[in-house]
Each structure stands twice: as structure tokens, then as C-alpha cells.
Design an enzyme around this catalytic site. Structure first.
Site, mmCIF file in Angstrom:
data_model
loop_
_atom_site.group_PDB
_atom_site.id
_atom_site.type_symbol
_atom_site.label_atom_id
_atom_site.label_comp_id
_atom_site.label_asym_id
_atom_site.label_seq_id
_atom_site.Cartn_x
_atom_site.Cartn_y
_atom_site.Cartn_z
ATOM 1 N N HIS A 68 -2.184 6.661 0.135
ATOM 2 C CA HIS A 68 -3.019 6.630 1.339
ATOM 3 C C HIS A 68 -3.482 5.213 1.681
ATOM 4 C CE1 HIS A 68 -3.988 11.050 0.272
ATOM 5 N NE2 HIS A 68 -3.089 11.012 1.220
ATOM 6 N N HIS A 69 -2.781 4.192 1.136
ATOM 7 C CA HIS A 69 -3.259 2.818 1.399
ATOM 8 C C HIS A 69 -3.154 2.480 2.874
ATOM 9 C CE1 HIS A 69 1.032 2.061 1.359
ATOM 10 N NE2 HIS A 69 0.797 0.872 1.871
ATOM 11 N N ARG A 70 -2.277 3.179 3.592
ATOM 12 C CA ARG A 70 -2.204 3.086 5.053
ATOM 13 C C ARG A 70 -2.127 4.513 5.572
ATOM 14 N NH1 ARG A 70 -3.211 -1.544 4.880
ATOM 15 N NH2 ARG A 70 -1.878 -3.370 5.025
ATOM 16 N N LYS A 74 3.644 9.266 5.910
ATOM 17 C CA LYS A 74 4.837 9.527 6.732
ATOM 18 C C LYS A 74 6.007 9.879 5.847
ATOM 19 C CE LYS A 74 6.787 9.183 10.841
ATOM 20 N NZ LYS A 74 7.426 10.470 10.542
ATOM 21 N N LYS A 98 9.415 2.236 1.036
ATOM 22 C CA LYS A 98 10.273 2.030 2.207
ATOM 23 C C LYS A 98 9.453 1.486 3.381
ATOM 24 C CE LYS A 98 13.081 5.559 2.595
ATOM 25 N NZ LYS A 98 13.722 6.826 3.006
ATOM 26 N N ASP A 103 7.687 -3.141 6.871
ATOM 27 C CA ASP A 103 6.424 -3.396 7.581
ATOM 28 C C ASP A 103 6.087 -2.314 8.601
ATOM 29 O OD1 ASP A 103 5.713 -5.762 6.234
ATOM 30 O OD2 ASP A 103 7.147 -6.894 7.435
ATOM 31 N N LYS A 110 6.291 13.247 1.671
ATOM 32 C CA LYS A 110 7.530 14.008 1.830
ATOM 33 C C LYS A 110 7.217 15.481 1.741
ATOM 34 C CE LYS A 110 11.953 12.927 2.165
ATOM 35 N NZ LYS A 110 12.368 11.635 2.728
ATOM 36 N N SER A 366 11.023 6.078 13.742
ATOM 37 C CA SER A 366 9.937 7.065 13.788
ATOM 38 C C SER A 366 8.616 6.371 14.152
ATOM 39 C CB SER A 366 9.750 7.737 12.427
ATOM 40 O OG SER A 366 10.624 8.826 12.293
HETATM 41 N N1 GLU Z 1 13.460 11.457 6.186
HETATM 42 C C1 GLU Z 1 13.682 10.110 6.567
HETATM 43 C C2 GLU Z 1 13.568 9.196 5.360
HETATM 44 O O1 GLU Z 1 13.753 9.622 4.241
HETATM 45 C C3 GLU Z 1 12.811 9.670 7.736
HETATM 46 C C4 GLU Z 1 11.345 9.703 7.507
HETATM 47 C C5 GLU Z 1 10.507 9.449 8.757
HETATM 48 O O2 GLU Z 1 11.085 9.131 9.792
HETATM 49 O O3 GLU Z 1 9.303 9.597 8.664
HETATM 50 O O4 GLU Z 1 13.374 8.024 5.467
#
Ligand code: GLU
Length: 475
Positions: A68-70, A74, A98, A103, A110, A366
Site C-alpha cells: 500500500h505504499h502507493r 493495481k 512492476k 514509474d 492481484k 492501464s
Molecule cells: N494483468 C496485467 C499484469 O500482470 C495487467 C495489470 C493491470 O493492468 O493492472 O501486468
């Protein structure tokens, strides 16, 4: 894709933690901060009932927020029978690193539902997806500023539109509601270029890696992509688009692999014709002119310049790593190479471009979609016409001054203003090039960093650790 390494239970999250530990040795940060980064912050394991035909099925599902640092966190949601808590934890952690590498100001998360989507009707899948979304809402595991899912293995735009519709039904007055999920269809608040983003990012990343003469020389390769032989495992969204861009970039695709097996032709395969053949026959096997390979993993062992695993994790493992004959492995999938395998590949001098860098194109776009949803305006809407008018005037002035007239192609190229797709592609290209340079620079600055995966973790951990500076624990 099946794994041929089923004999031993393999913990994907343990692998990710091992990569983290290896990289931590190159990062100066208080140990407490490193622990805070390493482990998963919130793990939501759920079971919910779904009516399937006349009976009730209990569905197993997860959402893990790693860091949760940002905020928001996602990461995608996958539908596969291989889903389990360990896998979702590992994938959530990879998302954290990732996002930091490219950035993108998000923490990692996930989700996964343990189903084989091919066994359900569209209506049943919709019911499962909406119910899963409702479970996430109940526990505050979804929201534009909280946690924002996206597609992953076994899901796509259709599932994302169901998620958005369910969320906005629960919160009809939330102005930012549609930013609760990305990878949506364009008509539902999606962004141009998201579909091909991961495959295109893979292409940009490999292209960048192949542009450095000294690196290529040590692999026995020349610079550039033209003429390089490529093997791709997986023809889903990511593999398909990777094939498209490598083909357009002048590479020769010599093998393709899917569930049912692999096909091989040293003279090159027409990837579009293979996709058509699969649609028509239900299989990539028996493609005219190509040789069949019984197991999809056989293709991984072919001699080639670039190997792109674009399916699931754990495809190159202790059992087959010694037989890999590629010069470069580009991890389009998440976790296709196990930690044990990587040691073998490194000893063989193979360059591994790690998932947390190479497949970050998806989350990068995204991020652009999320920004578009929050700003409620399409990229290019305000400036496109202005730029076009200005460019026309510049062209007219240049023609006037030089006495020469530009031809129609030149006028079209110079005169146009950028639309949404132009911005997305250029933002993605810039992101992948800049991130690669950061990884390469990290290795140049400290030659003890043994490989690109470690470099990627080092770069990511450094950036994330700095976000804890406000705690006052840094020296
Ligand atoms: N599922 C993709 C990944 O593993 C995209 C994740 C996203 O766009 O939030 O990077």
C-alpha cells in the site's frame, strides 16, 4: 499451458521472495523498511456460491494487495484452475515491483478465481464475475482510489465491463466510479491501445535490449531485430500481439505453442494464418508446411535468438532449463522462469529480460486509462485540432520561405495532431525505453548485480523504499 514440473510443489511466492532477498543486498535501506516492502499487506481468500444450471457451485477466489505504499493498488484478475493463494500472492508482489520499475504510482495487487472459464456459459461467467465484484466491494478491496483490477490470464474486456457495471450499480453517484477497473472496452471508458499494450511493450523492451552493440556482441548477436528468429509460447492476447509486432519489426517467427502442442518451421510461420488455422480446426497442429511438436513446452527448447514465454508461470524450470537454446528470453508471462532455472540460464550466458520489466506495458496503459477516467476526457481531445492548424501554418511558412512544396505524404506526417492512440503508443514506448535504461545503468554502476532480474528488483526496491522516507527511519 501445462507445466512439466509437476513432481514437486513449487512455491511461486517463495521464488519472488528469493529474488527480493538477492536484490536487497544491493539496496541501502533500514531492514524494517525492506520487510514492509517484501510481504503481502492484505490477503482476502473467499468462497462464494454460484448457481450453475440446477445446482450450486462453491467458487474459490482471492484478492491480494501486496503493498500500500502507493494507492490505489493495481493488478489483474485471472480465471484459471491453477489459481491458489500462493500464486496470487506472488503475482501481487510482482505487480508492486512492476509498477515501481515503470514509474506507475500504484501499489501491487492481484486477483484470481479458481475456475476453468471454458467450462461455463457466458451467462454463468457473468454471474461469477459480478458476485466476485460484490465480495470485493463488501470488504473494500475495490475502488478507484483503493484497488483497481484489470485483465489477466483468462479474463478480458468483457469481464472488466461486468466489474465496472457491478461497481457503479453499488455506487451510482461516485463521479470516478468507472476508474474502479481498467482494460475496459473503449465504449465503456476504456482507452485505445490497452488491448495490445502488453505485447507492444514486450516488443519495445526487447527492441531496446537489442540496440546495445556491446550487449549483443557478448550474446553473439548483431544489433537490431531484423532477421532474428523468435519462438512464442502462448497465442492469447499477449502472445498474439507480441507475434504481430516482432513480425512487423522484421523478425522471423519460427515456432508457436499453445495448449494442444507446438508447430515449428525454420523458414518462418505466418502467425495470422496460424491463428486462422486454429480458429478453423480448433488446434494449431497440422498447420501446412510446419512440423508438429507433441508438447507445447517442446518449442521452448528450439534453437532461436529470442524466446517469448507468453502463457503461465513455471514453464522453464530445473527440468528443462539446461536444454534451452535461446540467446534472449523475454518474459511476456508472469513468472515463466523459476528461480532454480534462472541460475542455469545465467550460467549458460542467456539474457533473461524479466517479467516485472518486460510485461509492464499492460499496467502502464492501464495507468493511462485510469488517468483518462479520472480526468473524464480523451487524450488529444483538447490539443489535436490546435496542433493540426498550427502545423498547417508552419508548413505553409516553410513552403513560402523555401519556395518548395511538400508532397502529400510529408504534409500528412508533419501536419497531423496527436490522437489518443498516438499518445498511448508514445507514452508506452518512452516508458519501456526509459525503464530499460534504468536497469542497464544499475548494472553498469554496480557490475556485481548479476542479471537483469536482480537489477529490476534493485531499481524497484530502491524506489519503493524511498516512499517510506516520511517514517524518519532512513539514516
Ligand atoms: N494483468 C496485467 C499484469 O500482470 C495487467 C495489470 C493491470 O493492468 O493492472 O501486468
Amino acid at each position: 499451458m501445462s507445466s512439466t514440473n509437476a513432481a514437486q510443489p513449487h512455491s511461486f511466492f517463495t521464488d519472488v521472495m528469493a529474488y527480493f532477498d538477492k536484490a536487497s543486498a544491493f539496496v541501502q535501506a533500514p531492514p524494517g523498511v525492506l520487510d514492509q516492502v517484501k510481504y503481502c499487506n492484505s490477503i482476502y481468500s473467499m468462497r462464494f456460491p454460484v448457481r450453475v444450471g440446477e445446482s450450486l457451485e462453491v467458487v474459490e477466489a482471492y484478492r491480494v494487495e501486496h503493498s500500500h505504499h502507493r494507492l490505489p493498488t493495481k493488478g489483474g484478475i485471472r480465471y484459471a484452475m491453477s489459481v491458489n493463494q500462493d500464486e496470487v500472492m506472488a503475482l501481487a508482489a510482482l505487480m508492486t515491483y512492476k509498477c515501481a520499475i515503470v514509474d506507475v504510482p500504484f501499489g501491487g495487487a492481484k486477483g484470481g478465481i479458481k475456475i476453468d472459464p471454458r467450462k461455463y456459459t457466458v451467462e454463468q461467467l457473468e454471474r461469477i464475475t459480478r458476485r466476485y465484484t460484490a465480495e470485493l466491494i463488501k470488504k473494500n478491496f475495490i475502488g478507484p482510489g483503493t484497488d483497481v483490477p484489470a485483465p489477466d490470464y483468462g479474463t478480458g474486456e468483457r469481464e472488466m465491463s461486468w466489474i465496472m457495471d457491478t461497481y457503479t450499480t453499488f455506487f451510482p453517484n461516485q463521479t470516478d466510479g468507472i476508474a474502479c477497473v481498467t482494460g475496459k472496452p473503449i465504449t465503456q471508458g476504456g482507452i485505445s491501445g490497452r488491448r495490445e499494450a502488453t505485447g507492444l511493450g514486450v516488443y519495445f523492451g526487447v527492441r531496446e535490449a537489442c540496440s546495445f552493440a556491446d550487449d549483443m556482441q557478448s550474446l553473439g548477436l548483431t544489433t537490431g531485430l531484423v532477421g532474428k528468429t523468435v519462438v512464442i509460447q502462448g497465442l492469447g492476447n499477449v502472445g498474439f500481439h507480441a507475434a504481430k509486432y516482432f513480425h512487423e519489426g522484421g523478425c522471423k517467427i519460427i515456432a508457436l505453442a499453445e495448449y494442444e502442442g507446438a508447430i515449428h518451421n525454420v523458414k518462418g510461420l505466418d502467425y495470422l494464418a496460424v491463428v486462422e488455422h486454429r480458429k478453423a480446426t480448433g488446434s494449431i497442429l497440422n498447420f501446412p508446411g510446419a512440423t508438429n511438436m507433441a508438447r507445447n513446452t517442446d518449442a521452448l527448447e528450439l534453437e532461436c535468438d529470442i524466446l517469448i514465454p507468453a502463457a503461465l508461470e513455471n514453464q522453464i524450470h530445473q527440468g528443462n532449463a539446461a536444454r534451452i537454446n535461446a540467446k534472449i528470453i523475454g518474459e511476456a508471462a508472469n513468472g515463466p522462469v523459476t528461480a532454480e532455472a534462472e541460475a542455469i540460464l545465467n550460467a549458460k550466458g542467456i539474457m533473461v529480460l524479466p517479467d516485472i520489466y518486460l510485461n509492464a506495458g499492460g499496467v502502464t496503459v492501464s495507468y493511462f486509462e485510469w488517468l483518462k477516467n479520472l480526468s473524464r476526457v480523451r487524450f488529444g481531445r483538447l490539443g489535436k485540432r490546435f496542433d493540426e492548424n498550427l502545423n498547417k501554418q508552419i508548413i505553409a511558412a516553410v513552403e513560402d520561405l523555401t519556395g518548395r512544396t511538400l508532397d502529400d505524404t510529408q504534409k500528412r506526417l508533419i501536419g497531423r495532431g496527436a490522437d489518443e492512440l498516438d499518445f498511448v503508443y508514445s507514452g508506452l514506448e518512452e516508458t519501456m525505453i526509459e525503464a530499460y535504461r534504468q536497469l542497464r545503468d544499475a548494472r553498469k554502476e554496480n557490475p556485481k548485480i548479476p542479471d537483469y532480474r536482480t537489477a529490476a528488483f534493485v531499481v524497484a526496491i530502491r524506489k519503493i523504499a524511498r516512499s517510506y522516507e516520511s517514517l524518519g527511519v532512513f539514516p
